[in-house]
Scaffold this active site. Structure first.
Site, PDB file in Angstrom:
ATOM      1  N   HIS A   1      33.380  47.020  42.488  1.00 24.93           N
ATOM      2  CA  HIS A   1      32.792  47.668  43.847  1.00 24.93           C
ATOM      3  C   HIS A   1      32.072  48.866  43.485  1.00 24.93           C
ATOM      4  O   HIS A   1      31.450  49.727  44.423  1.00 24.93           O
ATOM      5  CB  HIS A   1      33.893  47.904  44.815  1.00 24.93           C
ATOM      6  CG  HIS A   1      34.288  46.551  45.290  1.00 24.93           C
ATOM      7  ND1 HIS A   1      33.678  45.431  45.774  1.00 24.93           N
ATOM      8  CD2 HIS A   1      35.575  45.978  45.384  1.00 24.93           C
ATOM      9  CE1 HIS A   1      34.622  44.603  46.153  1.00 24.93           C
ATOM     10  NE2 HIS A   1      35.672  44.938  45.905  1.00 24.93           N
TER      11      HIS A   1
ATOM     12  N   ASP B   1      36.172  37.098  41.657  1.00 25.81           N
ATOM     13  CA  ASP B   1      36.913  37.870  42.638  1.00 25.81           C
ATOM     14  C   ASP B   1      36.803  37.469  43.995  1.00 25.81           C
ATOM     15  O   ASP B   1      35.673  36.833  44.238  1.00 25.81           O
ATOM     16  CB  ASP B   1      36.610  39.402  42.335  1.00 25.81           C
ATOM     17  CG  ASP B   1      37.651  40.262  43.335  1.00 25.81           C
ATOM     18  OD1 ASP B   1      38.543  40.651  42.649  1.00 25.81           O
ATOM     19  OD2 ASP B   1      37.217  40.340  44.481  1.00 25.81           O
TER      20      ASP B   1
ATOM     21  N   HIS C   1      36.066  38.665  46.535  1.00 24.20           N
ATOM     22  CA  HIS C   1      35.249  39.861  47.304  1.00 24.20           C
ATOM     23  C   HIS C   1      33.873  39.940  46.403  1.00 24.20           C
ATOM     24  O   HIS C   1      33.774  39.705  45.186  1.00 24.20           O
ATOM     25  CB  HIS C   1      35.663  41.234  47.458  1.00 24.20           C
ATOM     26  CG  HIS C   1      37.112  41.277  48.234  1.00 24.20           C
ATOM     27  ND1 HIS C   1      38.154  41.229  47.629  1.00 24.20           N
ATOM     28  CD2 HIS C   1      37.329  40.908  49.643  1.00 24.20           C
ATOM     29  CE1 HIS C   1      39.301  41.230  48.304  1.00 24.20           C
ATOM     30  NE2 HIS C   1      38.975  40.885  49.762  1.00 24.20           N
TER      31      HIS C   1
ATOM     32  N   TYR D   1      46.484  40.649  44.118  1.00 22.50           N
ATOM     33  CA  TYR D   1      47.273  41.905  44.669  1.00 22.50           C
ATOM     34  C   TYR D   1      48.829  41.135  44.973  1.00 22.50           C
ATOM     35  O   TYR D   1      49.508  41.955  45.584  1.00 22.50           O
ATOM     36  CB  TYR D   1      46.647  42.501  46.104  1.00 22.50           C
ATOM     37  CG  TYR D   1      45.465  43.056  45.652  1.00 22.50           C
ATOM     38  CD1 TYR D   1      45.318  44.329  44.992  1.00 22.50           C
ATOM     39  CD2 TYR D   1      44.217  42.470  45.844  1.00 22.50           C
ATOM     40  CE1 TYR D   1      44.181  45.035  44.506  1.00 22.50           C
ATOM     41  CE2 TYR D   1      42.971  42.915  45.433  1.00 22.50           C
ATOM     42  CZ  TYR D   1      43.047  44.358  44.798  1.00 22.50           C
ATOM     43  OH  TYR D   1      41.886  44.821  44.399  1.00 22.50           O
TER      44      TYR D   1
HETATM   45 ZN   LIG Z   1      38.754  41.611  45.443  1.00 20.93          ZN
END
Ligand SMILES: [Zn+2]
Length: 357
Positions: free
Chosen positions: A171, A207, A209, A336
């Site tokens: 990101h 990932d 995202h 996570y």
């Molecule tokens: Zn992510």
């Protein structure tokens, strides 16, 4: 079970302790913690994988990815926050923005870098979720060393190597940070690999995202192919503003960016179909080396994404990437759920090396 693929470790990656994230103005416990890479490392050691210490690398490849002003800000942000007394008054023990250099504020002109220490984070950060503390720079810079060490291993002849590092990077943009990312480790690895191969390098991001930072870094370049499979930002997911299927690159980079967006609730078959689609796209475009932005937050039990991929799906994803038969560097991104993160990463790596052998 034995994992032949070496993994790179740097103890300094543990130094970043964000403590919290500020979400809709509320401080919530940070999910991007050192326990994540500890859990992955345990799973790899259990599989008898060889741990390689990260070697120091100079800033050459890092400076090719990030602006110098941005790098020097990140390096000094915590110190200047302390010198300004902000941990005592008003009592904020992490660097966090309160104003943002929104593009419309200056009608597209370059905004001034604020002189106030408490305003400066909003020039370089794009969210309130990505706090800076005493060990943040050390850890982010160590993650770059880990990724570059994995590149070195592959350049020296290893078929593949994995950087077990944090904070994640996909990101992070050229001159701004967010999404729990500070330095774009996968992008730095790609730039380093690019010097070693005669043709484009592909970054495939699995990932959950969208890898918005990586996309923006290479959006106008034909020599780094960026493909990402992720939950549809239009369904309400980070990074919200971009990550859609019609973002395919600009200028010389037209056609060198590919986003495959999936609805919340997507399970193994559809997700794997998308991973296969990205792999085939990289192959058709002549990729000569591969960087995998390896997030495992698409896992069914992960609290940060609505994708529902099972453990064996991650193994099959690894196999699809390994079938490209390219020199492959895998860099850790999200994931996570501490109970499963180690196994999910291990399954991807096993899947990759089964095909690459
Ligand atoms: Zn992510």
């Amino acid at each position: 079970m034995r994992l032949a693929m070496p993994f790179v470790w740097d103890e300094r990656c543990r130094a970043h302790e964000p403590r919290s994230e500020v979400w809709v103005g509320v401080s919530t416990p940070a999910v991007e913690t050192a326990a994540r890479i500890d859990a992955i490392r345990s799973a790899l050691v259990e599989a008898n994988a060889t741990e390689i210490p990260a070697a120091p690398h100079d800033d050459g490849h890092l400076s090719a990815v990030h602006d110098r002003e941005f790098l020097s800000y990140l390096q000094t942000a915590w110190d200047e926050w302390v010198v300004a007394g902000l941990p005592e008054d008003p009592g904020q023990d992490r660097v966090v923005p309160y104003v943002f250099a929104h593009a419309a504020l200056t009608s597209g002109r370059r905004p001034a870098v604020p002189t106030a220490v408490w305003a400066r984070p909003g020039y370089f950060a794009y969210d309130t979720m990505t706090l800076v503390g005493p060990g943040t720079w050390e850890a982010a810079r160590a993650a770059v060393d880990a990724a570059l060490t994995a590149v070195d291993l592959v350049v020296a002849g290893a078929p593949c190597a994995y950087a077990c590092c944090r904070p994640p990077g996909h990101h992070a943009c050229r001159a701004c940070f967010g999404g729990s990312c500070y330095l774009n480790t996968a992008a730095v690895a790609a730039v380093a690999l690019l010097e070693q191969v005669a043709g484009p390098v592909a970054i495939l991001d699995i990932d959950a995202h969208h890898g918005n930072g990586t996309q923006e870094l290479f959006f106008d370049r034909p020599d780094v192919l960026v493909g990402s499979v992720h939950v549809d930002p239009g369904a309400g997911w980070f990074p919200h503003f971009l990550g859609f299927a019609d973002e395919t690159g600009i200028g010389d980079g037209v056609g060198a960016n590919r986003n495959v967006v999936l609805p919340p609730g997507t399970r193994d078959e559809e997700w794997l179909h998308a991973v296969g689609e990205l792999a085939e796209w990289a192959r058709l475009n002549g990729a000569r080396a591969l960087v995998v932005s390896l997030g495992v937050d698409a896992g069914a039990s992960d609290p940060e994404s609505p994708l529902q991929v099972e453990e064996r799906g991650f193994h099959r994803a690894g196999a699809l990437l390994g079938q490209l038969q390219l020199p492959t560097v895998l860099v850790q991104e999200g994931g996570y759920d501490l109970a499963t993160i180690g196994r999910l990463v291990r399954e991807v790596l096993l899947g990759v090396e089964e095909e690459l052998a």
